[in-house]
Design a protein around this motif. Sequence first.
Motif, PDB file in Angstrom:
ATOM      1  N   ARG A 301       0.695  -1.383   0.300  1.00  0.00           N
ATOM      2  CA  ARG A 301      -0.016  -0.040  -0.316  1.00  0.00           C
ATOM      3  C   ARG A 301       0.304   1.962  -0.213  1.00  0.00           C
ATOM      4  NH1 ARG A 301      -2.460  -2.857   3.864  1.00  0.00           N
ATOM      5  NH2 ARG A 301      -4.710  -3.428   2.873  1.00  0.00           N
ATOM      6  N   SER A 302       1.765   1.370   0.972  1.00  0.00           N
ATOM      7  CA  SER A 302       2.516   2.151   0.905  1.00  0.00           C
ATOM      8  C   SER A 302       3.431   3.062  -0.209  1.00  0.00           C
ATOM      9  CB  SER A 302       3.771   2.391   2.286  1.00  0.00           C
ATOM     10  OG  SER A 302       2.802   1.943   3.347  1.00  0.00           O
ATOM     11  N   ALA A 303       3.925   1.926  -1.444  1.00  0.00           N
ATOM     12  CA  ALA A 303       4.818   2.039  -2.353  1.00  0.00           C
ATOM     13  C   ALA A 303       3.214   2.724  -3.048  1.00  0.00           C
ATOM     14  CB  ALA A 303       5.027   1.409  -2.425  1.00  0.00           C
ATOM     15  N   ILE A 304       1.763   1.815  -3.187  1.00  0.00           N
ATOM     16  CA  ILE A 304       1.626   2.433  -4.178  1.00  0.00           C
ATOM     17  C   ILE A 304       0.930   3.710  -4.420  1.00  0.00           C
ATOM     18  CG2 ILE A 304      -0.984   1.579  -5.168  1.00  0.00           C
ATOM     19  CD1 ILE A 304      -0.433  -1.202  -4.854  1.00  0.00           C
ATOM     20  N   VAL A 305       0.405   4.132  -2.876  1.00  0.00           N
ATOM     21  CA  VAL A 305      -0.024   5.466  -3.050  1.00  0.00           C
ATOM     22  C   VAL A 305       0.800   6.592  -2.869  1.00  0.00           C
ATOM     23  CG1 VAL A 305      -0.817   6.678  -0.576  1.00  0.00           C
ATOM     24  CG2 VAL A 305      -1.375   4.655  -0.609  1.00  0.00           C
ATOM     25  N   GLN A 306       2.223   6.197  -2.532  1.00  0.00           N
ATOM     26  CA  GLN A 306       3.575   6.892  -2.533  1.00  0.00           C
ATOM     27  C   GLN A 306       3.301   7.663  -4.718  1.00  0.00           C
ATOM     28  OE1 GLN A 306       4.686   9.565  -0.956  1.00  0.00           O
ATOM     29  NE2 GLN A 306       5.702   9.538  -2.842  1.00  0.00           N
ATOM     30  N   ALA A 307       3.704   6.594  -4.833  1.00  0.00           N
ATOM     31  CA  ALA A 307       3.696   6.348  -6.514  1.00  0.00           C
ATOM     32  C   ALA A 307       1.956   7.074  -7.006  1.00  0.00           C
ATOM     33  CB  ALA A 307       4.063   4.780  -7.459  1.00  0.00           C
ATOM     34  N   VAL A 308       0.751   6.427  -7.286  1.00  0.00           N
ATOM     35  CA  VAL A 308      -0.486   7.365  -7.786  1.00  0.00           C
ATOM     36  C   VAL A 308      -0.175   8.527  -6.839  1.00  0.00           C
ATOM     37  CG1 VAL A 308      -3.192   6.634  -7.795  1.00  0.00           C
ATOM     38  CG2 VAL A 308      -1.151   5.100  -7.950  1.00  0.00           C
ATOM     39  N   TRP A 309      -0.300   9.134  -5.279  1.00  0.00           N
ATOM     40  CA  TRP A 309      -1.580   9.974  -4.826  1.00  0.00           C
ATOM     41  C   TRP A 309       0.049  10.893  -4.846  1.00  0.00           C
ATOM     42  CZ3 TRP A 309      -4.304   5.649  -3.665  1.00  0.00           C
ATOM     43  CH2 TRP A 309      -5.302   5.697  -3.947  1.00  0.00           C
ATOM     44  N   PHE A 310       0.622  10.661  -4.916  1.00  0.00           N
ATOM     45  CA  PHE A 310       2.571  11.532  -4.662  1.00  0.00           C
ATOM     46  C   PHE A 310       2.475  12.171  -3.619  1.00  0.00           C
ATOM     47  CE2 PHE A 310       1.283  12.113  -9.338  1.00  0.00           C
ATOM     48  CZ  PHE A 310       2.002  11.295 -10.046  1.00  0.00           C
ATOM     49  N   GLY A 311       1.560  11.204  -2.575  1.00  0.00           N
ATOM     50  CA  GLY A 311       2.426  11.385  -1.007  1.00  0.00           C
ATOM     51  C   GLY A 311       1.127  12.504  -0.150  1.00  0.00           C
ATOM     52  N   ASN A 312       0.256  12.365  -1.447  1.00  0.00           N
ATOM     53  CA  ASN A 312      -1.083  13.266  -0.789  1.00  0.00           C
ATOM     54  C   ASN A 312      -1.905  12.669  -0.335  1.00  0.00           C
ATOM     55  OD1 ASN A 312       0.865  15.926  -0.892  1.00  0.00           O
ATOM     56  ND2 ASN A 312       0.620  15.024  -3.100  1.00  0.00           N
ATOM     57  N   ALA A 313      -1.675  11.087  -0.587  1.00  0.00           N
ATOM     58  CA  ALA A 313      -3.175  10.763   0.401  1.00  0.00           C
ATOM     59  C   ALA A 313      -1.849   9.627   2.015  1.00  0.00           C
ATOM     60  CB  ALA A 313      -3.348   9.364  -0.522  1.00  0.00           C
ATOM     61  N   THR A 314      -3.144   8.712   2.157  1.00  0.00           N
ATOM     62  CA  THR A 314      -2.089   8.085   2.941  1.00  0.00           C
ATOM     63  C   THR A 314      -2.685   6.814   3.035  1.00  0.00           C
ATOM     64  OG1 THR A 314      -3.103   9.723   4.741  1.00  0.00           O
ATOM     65  CG2 THR A 314      -1.810   8.157   6.180  1.00  0.00           C
ATOM     66  N   PRO A 315      -1.565   5.938   3.029  1.00  0.00           N
ATOM     67  CA  PRO A 315      -2.259   4.314   3.001  1.00  0.00           C
ATOM     68  C   PRO A 315      -3.177   3.887   3.561  1.00  0.00           C
ATOM     69  CG  PRO A 315       0.596   4.486   3.132  1.00  0.00           C
ATOM     70  CD  PRO A 315      -0.084   5.997   3.611  1.00  0.00           C
ATOM     71  N   ALA A 316      -3.970   2.926   3.962  1.00  0.00           N
ATOM     72  CA  ALA A 316      -4.715   3.006   4.950  1.00  0.00           C
ATOM     73  C   ALA A 316      -4.771   1.407   5.265  1.00  0.00           C
ATOM     74  CB  ALA A 316      -6.794   2.534   3.882  1.00  0.00           C
ATOM     75  N   ASP A 317      -4.933   1.832   6.014  1.00  0.00           N
ATOM     76  CA  ASP A 317      -3.659   0.556   7.196  1.00  0.00           C
ATOM     77  C   ASP A 317      -5.472  -0.070   7.668  1.00  0.00           C
ATOM     78  OD1 ASP A 317      -4.063   2.608   8.505  1.00  0.00           O
ATOM     79  OD2 ASP A 317      -1.639   2.098   9.744  1.00  0.00           O
ATOM     80  N   ALA A 318      -6.440   0.145   7.923  1.00  0.00           N
ATOM     81  CA  ALA A 318      -7.430   0.039   9.082  1.00  0.00           C
ATOM     82  C   ALA A 318      -8.668   0.445   6.948  1.00  0.00           C
ATOM     83  CB  ALA A 318      -7.618   0.803  10.163  1.00  0.00           C
ATOM     84  N   TYR A 319      -9.910   0.060   8.066  1.00  0.00           N
ATOM     85  CA  TYR A 319     -11.281   0.194   7.108  1.00  0.00           C
ATOM     86  C   TYR A 319     -11.542   1.810   7.670  1.00  0.00           C
ATOM     87  CZ  TYR A 319     -11.869  -4.466   6.598  1.00  0.00           C
ATOM     88  OH  TYR A 319     -10.827  -5.727   5.122  1.00  0.00           O
ATOM     89  N   MET A 320     -11.192   2.528   9.283  1.00  0.00           N
ATOM     90  CA  MET A 320     -11.856   3.608   8.918  1.00  0.00           C
ATOM     91  C   MET A 320     -10.327   4.316   9.458  1.00  0.00           C
ATOM     92  SD  MET A 320     -14.926   4.086   8.731  1.00  0.00           S
ATOM     93  CE  MET A 320     -15.497   2.798   7.849  1.00  0.00           C
ATOM     94  N   ASN A 321     -10.674   6.085   9.244  1.00  0.00           N
ATOM     95  CA  ASN A 321      -9.779   6.969   9.586  1.00  0.00           C
ATOM     96  C   ASN A 321      -9.637   7.021  10.819  1.00  0.00           C
ATOM     97  OD1 ASN A 321      -8.448   9.269  10.121  1.00  0.00           O
ATOM     98  ND2 ASN A 321      -9.025   9.582   7.618  1.00  0.00           N
ATOM     99  N   PRO A 322      -8.643   6.606  11.923  1.00  0.00           N
ATOM    100  CA  PRO A 322      -8.042   6.716  12.938  1.00  0.00           C
ATOM    101  C   PRO A 322      -8.752   8.360  13.936  1.00  0.00           C
ATOM    102  CG  PRO A 322      -6.079   6.418  12.031  1.00  0.00           C
ATOM    103  CD  PRO A 322      -6.903   6.469  10.626  1.00  0.00           C
ATOM    104  N   ASN A 323      -8.968   9.152  12.460  1.00  0.00           N
ATOM    105  CA  ASN A 323     -10.167   9.850  13.684  1.00  0.00           C
ATOM    106  C   ASN A 323     -11.266   9.907  13.191  1.00  0.00           C
ATOM    107  OD1 ASN A 323      -7.495  11.336  14.127  1.00  0.00           O
ATOM    108  ND2 ASN A 323      -6.902  12.332  11.574  1.00  0.00           N
ATOM    109  N   THR A 324     -11.746   8.973  13.160  1.00  0.00           N
ATOM    110  CA  THR A 324     -13.180   9.102  12.725  1.00  0.00           C
ATOM    111  C   THR A 324     -13.763   9.353  14.785  1.00  0.00           C
ATOM    112  OG1 THR A 324     -13.292   7.128  12.207  1.00  0.00           O
ATOM    113  CG2 THR A 324     -14.029   8.290  10.884  1.00  0.00           C
ATOM    114  N   ALA A 325     -15.043   9.772  14.478  1.00  0.00           N
ATOM    115  CA  ALA A 325     -15.706   8.552  15.577  1.00  0.00           C
ATOM    116  C   ALA A 325     -16.085   7.375  15.886  1.00  0.00           C
ATOM    117  CB  ALA A 325     -17.095   9.318  15.376  1.00  0.00           C
ATOM    118  N   GLY A 326     -15.931   6.565  16.829  1.00  0.00           N
ATOM    119  CA  GLY A 326     -15.864   5.004  16.355  1.00  0.00           C
ATOM    120  C   GLY A 326     -14.999   4.083  15.635  1.00  0.00           C
ATOM    121  N   TYR A 327     -14.090   4.825  15.572  1.00  0.00           N
ATOM    122  CA  TYR A 327     -12.735   4.004  15.254  1.00  0.00           C
ATOM    123  C   TYR A 327     -11.999   2.721  16.184  1.00  0.00           C
ATOM    124  CZ  TYR A 327      -7.693   2.886  13.934  1.00  0.00           C
ATOM    125  OH  TYR A 327      -5.847   2.203  13.795  1.00  0.00           O
TER     126      TYR A 327
END
Lengths: 526, 293
Positions: A301-327
């Motif tokens: 994921r990290s390499a793909i996200v870096q290559a596709v979004w050029f560092g402007n997205a975060t690899p999703a290592d979970a189903y939800m964003n850690p900042n969401t209510a209920g994560y």
Amino acid sequence: MKGLVAGALLAFSAGVALAQPAPRNTLVILREIDADNYDPARSTARSAGESLYMMSDTLVSLDWDMKTVRPGLAERWDVSEDGKLYTFHLRRDVTFCDGKPFTARDVVYSIQRWVAPETRSPVRWRAGPLKEIRAKNDHTVEYELNEPYGELLYQLSLFFASIVDQATVERLGANFGVQGFNGTGPYCWASWTPRQELVLQKHPNYRWGPPIYRNPAPQVDRVIWRIVPESQTRLAALQTGQADVTQYIPPIAVSQLRQLPMVKMSTQENYFWDHFMGFKVDKPVVNDPAFRRAVNQAVNRSAIVQAVWFGNATPADAYMNPNTAGYDAEAAKLVPGYDPEAARRTLDAAGWAMGGDGVRAKDGQRASFLVYAINTQEGRRYLEAIQADLRRVGVEMRIQLWDATVGWGKLATQEFDAFIMSYPYVTATDGFSLYFDSRNRPTPNRMNWSDPATDAALQEAKTALDPNVRMAAIARAQRIVSENNVWLPMAREQIWVAASQRTEGVRAHGIYGVALYKGLDIRLTR
Amino acid sequence: MSATALETPAARPARRRDGVWPRLLRDPVAAVALGFVVLAVLAALLAPWLAPSDPYDNNLLAAMKPPGTEGLPLGADGQGRDLVTRLLFGLRVTLLMGLVATLAGGLLGMLLGFLAAFYRRWLDMPIMRVMDVMLSFPAILVGLAIAAIAGPGIPAVVVAMSIATVPLMARITRGSALVVMQLDYVVAARAVGCTDAQVILRHLAPNCLSPIFVFATLRFGQVILLGSALSFLGLGAQPPTAELGAMASEGRNFLFFAPHIAVLPCLLIFLLVLAFNLLGDALRDALDPRMRF
């Protein structure tokens, strides 16, 4: 140096494309596509929401943290002991764009219109198990539910629940939100030329903006939402002062724009718009949980996200964003990380033996699956990268890209084994109820995930009275789904808003993907 | 002045004996075009042996590296794949698509053209009106329709390209066949009792081949362009297949940042189409009996 050259090229192409400077005290906002209409009950498009948040208000608003519900048209609210009755106390100083005072009857009308079967709103489930909504008096609304619904306030902050004027809706009929609009928002409908621009005028009386803004009143006279489909043209217009704001920035341009002195960039870490690949769990090959686990392990994921979004997205290592209510952090640990060796071991152990053509097989079944996707720039690129990663562990992934015009229909069929999708959400319960509730098959639960334990957890997460019980329930749902690798979580988009030099006070919000939200606090210095 | 006038007729008999090839190669432009086409076909055929790397294996760390980077003479694409490899394999797919579409559409068009000319009383009107209807559909629209029904992919594009070729080939064939049909040897063949199929295959077809061959060469270039356009729109090759039009489409979004990704496949398409057009023109000149003096 390279950035300068690119900047100069961009500027050149803009000069050709739109040669008029932005007018005085008019905020020119650029976006990629227009909406089909601007009726909150009939459109779910982000582009409709962008303008609807400016033209109308909701009962409650959402803070920058995406967790705290703040007042909106309701200055306060009470919830009954049993969690089934919400009483909203409305502001008394609110008027519609046409000057008519806003009352409880408008709220009752708008919500009833939203949930009425004949309106056919695709998102009426968001209003919850509504029993009855009634006006207790001119400034009090009672929202009564059949069962408790912990998500209600979040859902009422979304633009689907915007309050509209009954007389205007009835006068315009099917043309409401096409030929005109009447809401209580900071800006009022002036004119719409579809696929070109939507012009809004300042609502002169407006001073009831959500408390998350420093100034509750709008400060620009006019807002023009202009459609510019080409990304390079949008960026160029911004740099040359022909436009003021856009959130539609190709990821590759973000880092360069951040270095340009004439562009102001704003972001927001609590932005929930995720990309994922979902598996149809009842189709051959992908119905093997070990196979799905191996796919999760094989993809970098990290390499793909870096290559596709050029560092402007975060690899999703979970189903939800850690900042969401209920994560749930425990569930996140159940999502396998990148380890191609482990992927090979998982496949070996599950009986997927390497075949002569470099593709594994088990009981005569090749380790091959078909992915459907709507043809988008990022989607195409990350699918191709996933395909290469899977090839290394002996799994064949076939990609079928569809044009958006037919793609949504194709994604509602059972012809494919996996699909990719990106979506906005507000809370973990919101995102999970959308995708993992067995009643939401075949769409949006395109995985055909049908699990009584997940359903029970989701039900409890929505209806339990105790917030702790709700949290525990949604955590349980996340663990079940993570353990079963129903998805390959991919990336979390970041939101970036670029603003011109003369623009001040632009701050990315990001509710339902909408960057400017109410558009308050924005000023133009020239 | 008069010396030249006297010398020229003397040179003529020598030229008259020349075949098509020498006359074709005497034109330097045609020779270069033919050389390029031969090279391109060889490169496409030998792609698996010529390519320095695996066309489907990515290296995301090298994504979008510019030409001249060590080990990557033409740079890398958005997936970090060597563009030399991708171009070779893209050329292969693009040429093959062009070949299949020109052959399929061309053969069907020829058949219809011969039938229309041979059975002029019964079939000419219906066939040629259907061809007129087909001509009125833009090939891109046909491609979009097929892709919408059958799903995007190389077969959809090849079918669209073939369909676009059929009416054009039918017209050319019918035109030439109508002329040949009037000639005495056709009448003679019928008189000695040849079947219709024998007349068409033995007497009609061989004598109509020159314009058909010229048209097929010219059409090949156009078909490649059309196929690339359809792939550019996302209707053609699906990832990870390398195809020149699809490669250009991928690179378009990075035109300002990594121009080589789009420019190189576009350049290759341009050269291919140009070469086939020049070759077709030269072939027409070489085959034209009026030019043989």
